[in-house]
Design a protein around this motif. Structure first.
Motif, mmCIF file in Angstrom:
data_model
loop_
_atom_site.group_PDB
_atom_site.id
_atom_site.type_symbol
_atom_site.label_atom_id
_atom_site.label_comp_id
_atom_site.label_asym_id
_atom_site.label_seq_id
_atom_site.Cartn_x
_atom_site.Cartn_y
_atom_site.Cartn_z
ATOM 1 N N LYS A 185 0.823 -1.234 0.000
ATOM 2 C CA LYS A 185 0.000 0.000 0.000
ATOM 3 C C LYS A 185 0.850 1.274 0.000
ATOM 4 O O LYS A 185 0.550 2.245 0.702
ATOM 5 C CB LYS A 185 -0.973 0.001 1.187
ATOM 6 N N LYS A 186 1.886 1.248 -0.819
ATOM 7 C CA LYS A 186 2.787 2.404 -0.884
ATOM 8 C C LYS A 186 2.325 3.460 -1.891
ATOM 9 O O LYS A 186 2.896 4.543 -1.960
ATOM 10 C CB LYS A 186 4.209 1.955 -1.287
ATOM 11 N N PHE A 187 1.330 3.109 -2.700
ATOM 12 C CA PHE A 187 0.934 4.038 -3.773
ATOM 13 C C PHE A 187 -0.258 4.907 -3.399
ATOM 14 O O PHE A 187 -1.229 4.444 -2.800
ATOM 15 C CB PHE A 187 0.569 3.263 -5.048
ATOM 16 N N ILE A 188 -0.206 6.160 -3.817
ATOM 17 C CA ILE A 188 -1.386 7.029 -3.804
ATOM 18 C C ILE A 188 -2.298 6.584 -4.938
ATOM 19 O O ILE A 188 -3.517 6.544 -4.813
ATOM 20 C CB ILE A 188 -0.970 8.506 -4.033
ATOM 21 N N GLU A 189 -1.677 6.279 -6.073
ATOM 22 C CA GLU A 189 -2.407 5.770 -7.241
ATOM 23 C C GLU A 189 -1.431 4.991 -8.094
ATOM 24 O O GLU A 189 -0.235 5.258 -8.082
ATOM 25 C CB GLU A 189 -3.047 6.926 -8.032
ATOM 26 N N TRP A 190 -1.961 4.020 -8.824
ATOM 27 C CA TRP A 190 -1.155 3.326 -9.830
ATOM 28 C C TRP A 190 -2.077 2.886 -10.951
ATOM 29 O O TRP A 190 -3.295 2.818 -10.778
ATOM 30 C CB TRP A 190 -0.383 2.141 -9.229
ATOM 31 N N ALA A 191 -1.481 2.632 -12.123
ATOM 32 C CA ALA A 191 -2.280 2.225 -13.284
ATOM 33 C C ALA A 191 -1.408 1.430 -14.242
ATOM 34 O O ALA A 191 -0.176 1.473 -14.150
ATOM 35 C CB ALA A 191 -2.815 3.474 -13.987
ATOM 36 N N GLN A 192 -2.072 0.732 -15.146
ATOM 37 C CA GLN A 192 -1.342 0.097 -16.247
ATOM 38 C C GLN A 192 -1.552 0.950 -17.476
ATOM 39 O O GLN A 192 -2.679 1.368 -17.781
ATOM 40 C CB GLN A 192 -1.863 -1.319 -16.487
ATOM 41 N N PHE A 193 -0.461 1.247 -18.164
ATOM 42 C CA PHE A 193 -0.533 2.087 -19.349
ATOM 43 C C PHE A 193 0.385 1.472 -20.399
ATOM 44 O O PHE A 193 1.567 1.230 -20.122
ATOM 45 C CB PHE A 193 -0.089 3.526 -19.020
ATOM 46 N N LYS A 200 5.750 13.008 -0.783
ATOM 47 C CA LYS A 200 6.277 13.474 0.510
ATOM 48 C C LYS A 200 7.687 14.054 0.343
ATOM 49 O O LYS A 200 8.022 15.065 0.969
ATOM 50 C CB LYS A 200 6.279 12.317 1.506
ATOM 51 N N ASP A 201 8.497 13.426 -0.497
ATOM 52 C CA ASP A 201 9.869 13.932 -0.726
ATOM 53 C C ASP A 201 9.840 15.372 -1.230
ATOM 54 O O ASP A 201 10.681 16.181 -0.875
ATOM 55 C CB ASP A 201 10.619 13.046 -1.736
ATOM 56 N N VAL A 202 8.855 15.677 -2.080
ATOM 57 C CA VAL A 202 8.727 17.052 -2.590
ATOM 58 C C VAL A 202 8.229 17.966 -1.468
ATOM 59 O O VAL A 202 8.760 19.056 -1.258
ATOM 60 C CB VAL A 202 7.768 17.112 -3.803
ATOM 61 N N ALA A 203 7.227 17.486 -0.726
ATOM 62 C CA ALA A 203 6.686 18.290 0.377
ATOM 63 C C ALA A 203 7.780 18.637 1.381
ATOM 64 O O ALA A 203 7.845 19.765 1.880
ATOM 65 C CB ALA A 203 5.558 17.529 1.070
ATOM 66 N N ASP A 204 8.652 17.676 1.637
ATOM 67 C CA ASP A 204 9.721 17.902 2.624
ATOM 68 C C ASP A 204 10.680 19.005 2.184
ATOM 69 O O ASP A 204 11.349 19.613 3.012
ATOM 70 C CB ASP A 204 10.502 16.594 2.868
ATOM 71 N N LYS A 205 10.739 19.237 0.883
ATOM 72 C CA LYS A 205 11.616 20.320 0.382
ATOM 73 C C LYS A 205 10.895 21.666 0.412
ATOM 74 O O LYS A 205 11.500 22.697 0.148
ATOM 75 C CB LYS A 205 12.061 20.016 -1.051
ATOM 76 N N GLY A 206 9.589 21.630 0.681
ATOM 77 C CA GLY A 206 8.827 22.878 0.769
ATOM 78 C C GLY A 206 8.591 23.544 -0.570
ATOM 79 O O GLY A 206 8.475 24.770 -0.643
ATOM 80 N N VAL A 207 8.549 22.753 -1.632
ATOM 81 C CA VAL A 207 8.320 23.336 -2.960
ATOM 82 C C VAL A 207 7.028 22.789 -3.569
ATOM 83 O O VAL A 207 6.453 21.825 -3.056
ATOM 84 C CB VAL A 207 9.522 23.067 -3.912
ATOM 85 N N ILE A 208 6.591 23.408 -4.636
ATOM 86 C CA ILE A 208 5.333 23.003 -5.273
ATOM 87 C C ILE A 208 5.535 21.685 -6.022
ATOM 88 O O ILE A 208 6.492 21.529 -6.790
ATOM 89 C CB ILE A 208 4.828 24.099 -6.228
ATOM 90 N N CYS A 209 4.616 20.783 -5.791
ATOM 91 C CA CYS A 209 4.745 19.441 -6.369
ATOM 92 C C CYS A 209 4.053 19.350 -7.726
ATOM 93 O O CYS A 209 2.875 19.707 -7.859
ATOM 94 C CB CYS A 209 4.120 18.435 -5.395
ATOM 95 N N LEU A 210 4.788 18.879 -8.721
ATOM 96 C CA LEU A 210 4.235 18.684 -10.063
ATOM 97 C C LEU A 210 4.203 17.184 -10.361
ATOM 98 O O LEU A 210 5.210 16.496 -10.201
ATOM 99 C CB LEU A 210 5.092 19.402 -11.103
ATOM 100 N N LEU A 211 3.027 16.701 -10.766
ATOM 101 C CA LEU A 211 2.890 15.283 -11.106
ATOM 102 C C LEU A 211 2.582 15.151 -12.593
ATOM 103 O O LEU A 211 1.784 15.927 -13.131
ATOM 104 C CB LEU A 211 1.739 14.636 -10.317
ATOM 105 N N ASP A 212 3.207 14.188 -13.246
ATOM 106 C CA ASP A 212 2.937 13.885 -14.658
ATOM 107 C C ASP A 212 2.353 12.476 -14.677
ATOM 108 O O ASP A 212 3.089 11.496 -14.510
ATOM 109 C CB ASP A 212 4.261 13.982 -15.434
ATOM 110 N N ILE A 213 1.030 12.386 -14.815
ATOM 111 C CA ILE A 213 0.368 11.074 -14.737
ATOM 112 C C ILE A 213 -0.709 10.949 -15.821
ATOM 113 O O ILE A 213 -1.115 11.939 -16.412
ATOM 114 C CB ILE A 213 -0.245 10.817 -13.334
ATOM 115 N N ASP A 214 -1.159 9.728 -16.045
ATOM 116 C CA ASP A 214 -2.139 9.519 -17.117
ATOM 117 C C ASP A 214 -3.575 9.760 -16.600
ATOM 118 O O ASP A 214 -3.782 10.090 -15.432
ATOM 119 C CB ASP A 214 -1.973 8.117 -17.734
ATOM 120 N N MET A 215 -4.535 9.570 -17.502
ATOM 121 C CA MET A 215 -5.952 9.829 -17.185
ATOM 122 C C MET A 215 -6.459 8.988 -15.999
ATOM 123 O O MET A 215 -7.220 9.475 -15.164
ATOM 124 C CB MET A 215 -6.763 9.498 -18.437
ATOM 125 N N GLN A 216 -6.014 7.730 -15.928
ATOM 126 C CA GLN A 216 -6.453 6.878 -14.810
ATOM 127 C C GLN A 216 -5.940 7.453 -13.499
ATOM 128 O O GLN A 216 -6.649 7.475 -12.485
ATOM 129 C CB GLN A 216 -5.907 5.462 -14.988
#
Ligand code: ADP
Ligand code: 5GP
Length: 210
Positions: free
Chosen positions: A89-97, A110-126
């Motif tokens: 259960k380590k994933f926030i979300e996962w998908a097959q693409f 969390k690694d991004v949050a710990d740096k105190g910067v804005i988090c950008l995610l590149d993910i698919d529609m699922q």
């Protein structure tokens, strides 16, 4: 899974309020068909604003492309490792693409949050649909190609796909484009025709105050 995520999310937000008062504090989910130019736009942004944003490094079972760095572009995993992360259960979300697994771990965000910067995610529609079910409170940006024909040309020119994986990506692109037509699916749609123009719109959305 979502509870675990919420426990550290307050930390995530407090980081943002301490370090990013003048800009949006919400994570930004960037999606759009494979080959539409998401990585190209993100690279330009990271080059122009070093240290301002953090990339949520996904896990994937796809093979690295030339120039991709493990731990920076992706955490490259075997199928066994990926499935173990699902079980744990380590994933926030996962998908097959396109025949591979992709997923965002709690740790990646969390690694991004710990740096105190804005988090950008590149993910698919699922992934977009899954993130909408969490209370990550993300903003959603869709990058559209000018046409499927142009998308095919870009994927072909990039030289990363076999005939089969190119067709799979084009098929997935049609679904992504249909989903993007639904009202409320994204906060903003940018058509990446002229790269410089698209980048200006991209930057504006990302830097926009809430
Ligand atoms: P994605 O990350 O969405 O899969 P990439 O950023 O890898 O897409 O872009 C796919 C290909 O298209 C790359 O070869 C890139 O150089 C090219 N590309 C990106 N934007 C444009 C554009 N506006 N016009 C023409 N080619 C582009
Ligand atoms: P690529 O193989 O071209 O790097 O990525 C293929 C697709 O997977 C892209 O649409 C990309 O946005 C998506 N993707 C990358 N990481 C993740 C992730 O962690 N979760 C999900 N759902 N999709 C991802």
């Amino acid at each position: 899974m979502i509870n675990t995520f919420n426990r550290y999310k307050s930390k995530f937000n407090s980081h943002f309020s301490r370090f990013s008062m003048s800009t949006s504090t919400r994570p930004i989910v960037i999606s759009g068909p494979s080959g539409t130019g998401k990585s190209t736009l993100l690279k330009k942004l990271f080059a122009e604003y070093p240290g301002k944003f953090g990339f949520s490094v996904s896990n994937t079972t796809r093979k690295p492309r030339d120039g991709e760095v493990n731990g920076k572009d992706y955490n490259f995993s075997t199928v066994e490792e990926f499935k173990q992360l699902i079980d744990e259960k380590k994933f926030i979300e996962w998908a097959q693409f396109s025949g591979n697994y992709y997923g965002t771990t709690i740790k990646a965000v969390k690694d991004v949050a710990d740096k105190g910067v804005i988090c950008l995610l590149d993910i698919d529609m699922q992934g977009v649909k899954s993130v909408k079910k969490t209370d990550l409170n993300a903003r959603f940006l869709f990058i559209s190609p000018p046409s499927i024909e142009e998308l095919r040309k870009r994927l072909t020119r990039r030289g990363t796909e076999t005939d089969e994986s190119l067709e799979r990506r084009i098929n997935a692109a049609s679904d992504e484009m249909e989903y993007a037509k639904l009202p409320g699916s994204h906060d903003k749609i940018i058509i990446n025709e002229d790269l410089d123009k698209a980048y200006e719109e991209f930057k504006k959305f990302i830097l926009e105050q809430e």
